[in-house]
Motif scaffolding. Structure first.
Motif, PDB file in Angstrom:
ATOM      1  N   LEU A   1      68.157  48.779  72.809  1.00  0.00           N
ATOM      2  CA  LEU A   1      67.955  49.872  73.755  1.00  0.00           C
ATOM      3  C   LEU A   1      67.435  51.139  73.097  1.00  0.00           C
ATOM      4  O   LEU A   1      66.853  51.991  73.755  1.00  0.00           O
ATOM      5  N   ARG A   2      67.651  51.264  71.799  1.00  0.00           N
ATOM      6  CA  ARG A   2      67.190  52.457  71.066  1.00  0.00           C
ATOM      7  C   ARG A   2      65.729  52.341  70.627  1.00  0.00           C
ATOM      8  O   ARG A   2      65.148  53.290  70.149  1.00  0.00           O
ATOM      9  N   LEU A   3      65.143  51.171  70.776  1.00  0.00           N
ATOM     10  CA  LEU A   3      63.782  50.957  70.300  1.00  0.00           C
ATOM     11  C   LEU A   3      62.747  51.468  71.295  1.00  0.00           C
ATOM     12  O   LEU A   3      62.955  51.394  72.504  1.00  0.00           O
ATOM     13  N   PRO A   4      61.609  51.957  70.799  1.00  0.00           N
ATOM     14  CA  PRO A   4      60.538  52.373  71.709  1.00  0.00           C
ATOM     15  C   PRO A   4      59.872  51.147  72.359  1.00  0.00           C
ATOM     16  O   PRO A   4      59.859  50.055  71.792  1.00  0.00           O
ATOM     17  N   ILE A   5      59.324  51.355  73.530  1.00  0.00           N
ATOM     18  CA  ILE A   5      58.632  50.283  74.249  1.00  0.00           C
ATOM     19  C   ILE A   5      57.453  49.791  73.411  1.00  0.00           C
ATOM     20  O   ILE A   5      56.717  50.581  72.819  1.00  0.00           O
ATOM     21  N   GLY A   6      57.298  48.478  73.344  1.00  0.00           N
ATOM     22  CA  GLY A   6      56.199  47.876  72.590  1.00  0.00           C
ATOM     23  C   GLY A   6      56.512  47.663  71.118  1.00  0.00           C
ATOM     24  O   GLY A   6      55.646  47.241  70.348  1.00  0.00           O
ATOM     25  N   CYS A   7      57.749  47.945  70.726  1.00  0.00           N
ATOM     26  CA  CYS A   7      58.146  47.812  69.321  1.00  0.00           C
ATOM     27  C   CYS A   7      58.279  46.337  68.931  1.00  0.00           C
ATOM     28  O   CYS A   7      58.934  45.557  69.621  1.00  0.00           O
ATOM     29  N   ALA A   8      57.650  45.964  67.823  1.00  0.00           N
ATOM     30  CA  ALA A   8      57.794  44.603  67.295  1.00  0.00           C
ATOM     31  C   ALA A   8      59.142  44.504  66.592  1.00  0.00           C
ATOM     32  O   ALA A   8      59.420  45.231  65.647  1.00  0.00           O
ATOM     33  N   ILE A   9      59.988  43.602  67.080  1.00  0.00           N
ATOM     34  CA  ILE A   9      61.316  43.408  66.509  1.00  0.00           C
ATOM     35  C   ILE A   9      61.237  42.543  65.262  1.00  0.00           C
ATOM     36  O   ILE A   9      61.917  42.772  64.277  1.00  0.00           O
ATOM     37  N   LYS A  10      60.386  41.537  65.330  1.00  0.00           N
ATOM     38  CA  LYS A  10      60.272  40.583  64.235  1.00  0.00           C
ATOM     39  C   LYS A  10      58.873  39.995  64.247  1.00  0.00           C
ATOM     40  O   LYS A  10      58.276  39.815  65.302  1.00  0.00           O
ATOM     41  N   ARG A  11      58.364  39.688  63.070  1.00  0.00           N
ATOM     42  CA  ARG A  11      57.076  39.013  62.941  1.00  0.00           C
ATOM     43  C   ARG A  11      57.326  37.657  62.289  1.00  0.00           C
ATOM     44  O   ARG A  11      58.011  37.577  61.275  1.00  0.00           O
ATOM     45  N   VAL A  12      56.761  36.627  62.897  1.00  0.00           N
ATOM     46  CA  VAL A  12      56.940  35.268  62.393  1.00  0.00           C
ATOM     47  C   VAL A  12      55.606  34.800  61.829  1.00  0.00           C
ATOM     48  O   VAL A  12      54.583  34.837  62.518  1.00  0.00           O
ATOM     49  N   GLN A  13      55.627  34.389  60.567  1.00  0.00           N
ATOM     50  CA  GLN A  13      54.411  33.958  59.886  1.00  0.00           C
ATOM     51  C   GLN A  13      54.191  32.448  60.069  1.00  0.00           C
ATOM     52  O   GLN A  13      55.149  31.686  60.143  1.00  0.00           O
ATOM     53  N   PRO A  14      52.928  32.021  60.131  1.00  0.00           N
ATOM     54  CA  PRO A  14      52.657  30.581  60.178  1.00  0.00           C
ATOM     55  C   PRO A  14      53.158  29.914  58.904  1.00  0.00           C
ATOM     56  O   PRO A  14      53.123  30.511  57.821  1.00  0.00           O
ATOM     57  N   SER A  15      53.655  28.695  59.040  1.00  0.00           N
ATOM     58  CA  SER A  15      54.105  27.943  57.872  1.00  0.00           C
ATOM     59  C   SER A  15      53.983  26.452  58.158  1.00  0.00           C
ATOM     60  O   SER A  15      53.638  26.061  59.275  1.00  0.00           O
ATOM     61  N   ARG A  16      54.308  25.643  57.174  1.00  0.00           N
ATOM     62  CA  ARG A  16      54.280  24.198  57.366  1.00  0.00           C
ATOM     63  C   ARG A  16      55.400  23.742  58.301  1.00  0.00           C
ATOM     64  O   ARG A  16      55.379  22.641  58.815  1.00  0.00           O
ATOM     65  N   LEU A  17      56.393  24.608  58.518  1.00  0.00           N
ATOM     66  CA  LEU A  17      57.537  24.258  59.357  1.00  0.00           C
ATOM     67  C   LEU A  17      57.353  24.622  60.830  1.00  0.00           C
ATOM     68  O   LEU A  17      58.170  24.254  61.665  1.00  0.00           O
ATOM     69  N   ASN A  18      56.314  25.399  61.161  1.00  0.00           N
ATOM     70  CA  ASN A  18      56.055  25.722  62.566  1.00  0.00           C
ATOM     71  C   ASN A  18      54.591  25.414  62.883  1.00  0.00           C
ATOM     72  O   ASN A  18      53.810  25.119  62.002  1.00  0.00           O
ATOM     73  N   CYS A  19      54.238  25.482  64.129  1.00  0.00           N
ATOM     74  CA  CYS A  19      52.876  25.158  64.556  1.00  0.00           C
ATOM     75  C   CYS A  19      52.041  26.412  64.806  1.00  0.00           C
ATOM     76  O   CYS A  19      50.993  26.339  65.451  1.00  0.00           O
TER      77      CYS A  19
END
Length: 180
Positions: free
Chosen positions: A105-123
């Motif tokens: 609730l304290r975060l500004p609108i449009g804030c990226a909480i987490k970035r997930v990088q491509p890897s061999r374990l995901n598509c």
């Protein structure tokens, strides 16, 4: 014994990118999403290797470790439909972000909480951001299709909890537990 779901995951199947040709010069693609015993399907887009669906489908998530499978097919009128690739949707980073709860609730609108990088374990074919926006957490993904020469699918995830859902909370046992 049928357990209550943690919540509902809405998957917006946005579009296909450079899908494989399975007919003479094009394909008639559609997407099937499978989670445990739930199977949902988009409409067929005729003669298009870059289709736009923008279709939302919701699945009940009972066990976050059960894979969510996305499979693309080419519709054929007289023969069996041809497979055009598949991908697993990894929702674990998304569920981890949901566990932040009231801190968001304290975060500004449009804030990226987490970035997930491509890897061999995901598509993932590119970095995927989990974003706080107007009281909702969403994740846009471009999934690289496996078992095919080319193709990607763009989707967006959004979580909903309602009456009868257990909810997602912090826990030391596998990360997901009941909230009452």
């Amino acid at each position: 014994m049928d357990q209550k779901p943690l919540g509902l995951l809405t998957i917006n199947v946005k579009r296909g990118i450079n899908l494989a040709i399975r007919d003479h010069r094009s394909s008639d693609p559609y997407v099937v999403v499978t989670v445990a015993d739930q199977t949902l399907k988009t409409r067929v887009i005729k003669k298009n290797c870059n289709p736009v669906w923008n279709e939302e489908m919701s699945v009940a998530i009972k066990d976050p470790n059960v894979p969510i499978r996305l499979t693309v097919f080419d519709w054929d009128k007289f023969t069996g439909d041809d497979k055009m690739g598949d991908a697993n949707i990894d929702i674990q980073p998304y569920l981890d972000a949901l566990k932040m709860g009231m801190e968001l609730l304290r975060l500004p609108i449009g804030c990226a909480i987490k970035r997930v990088q491509p890897s061999r374990l995901n598509c993932l074919s590119d970095e995927s951001s989990i974003v706080w926006n107007n009281g909702k957490i969403t994740q846009d993904m471009i999934l690289r299709l496996n078992n095919v020469e080319c193709g990607e699918i763009e989707i967006m995830l959004e979580w909903h909890e309602g009456a009868g859902c257990r909810g997602v909370t912090s826990s030391s046992q596998g990360g997901v537990s009941s909230s009452t």
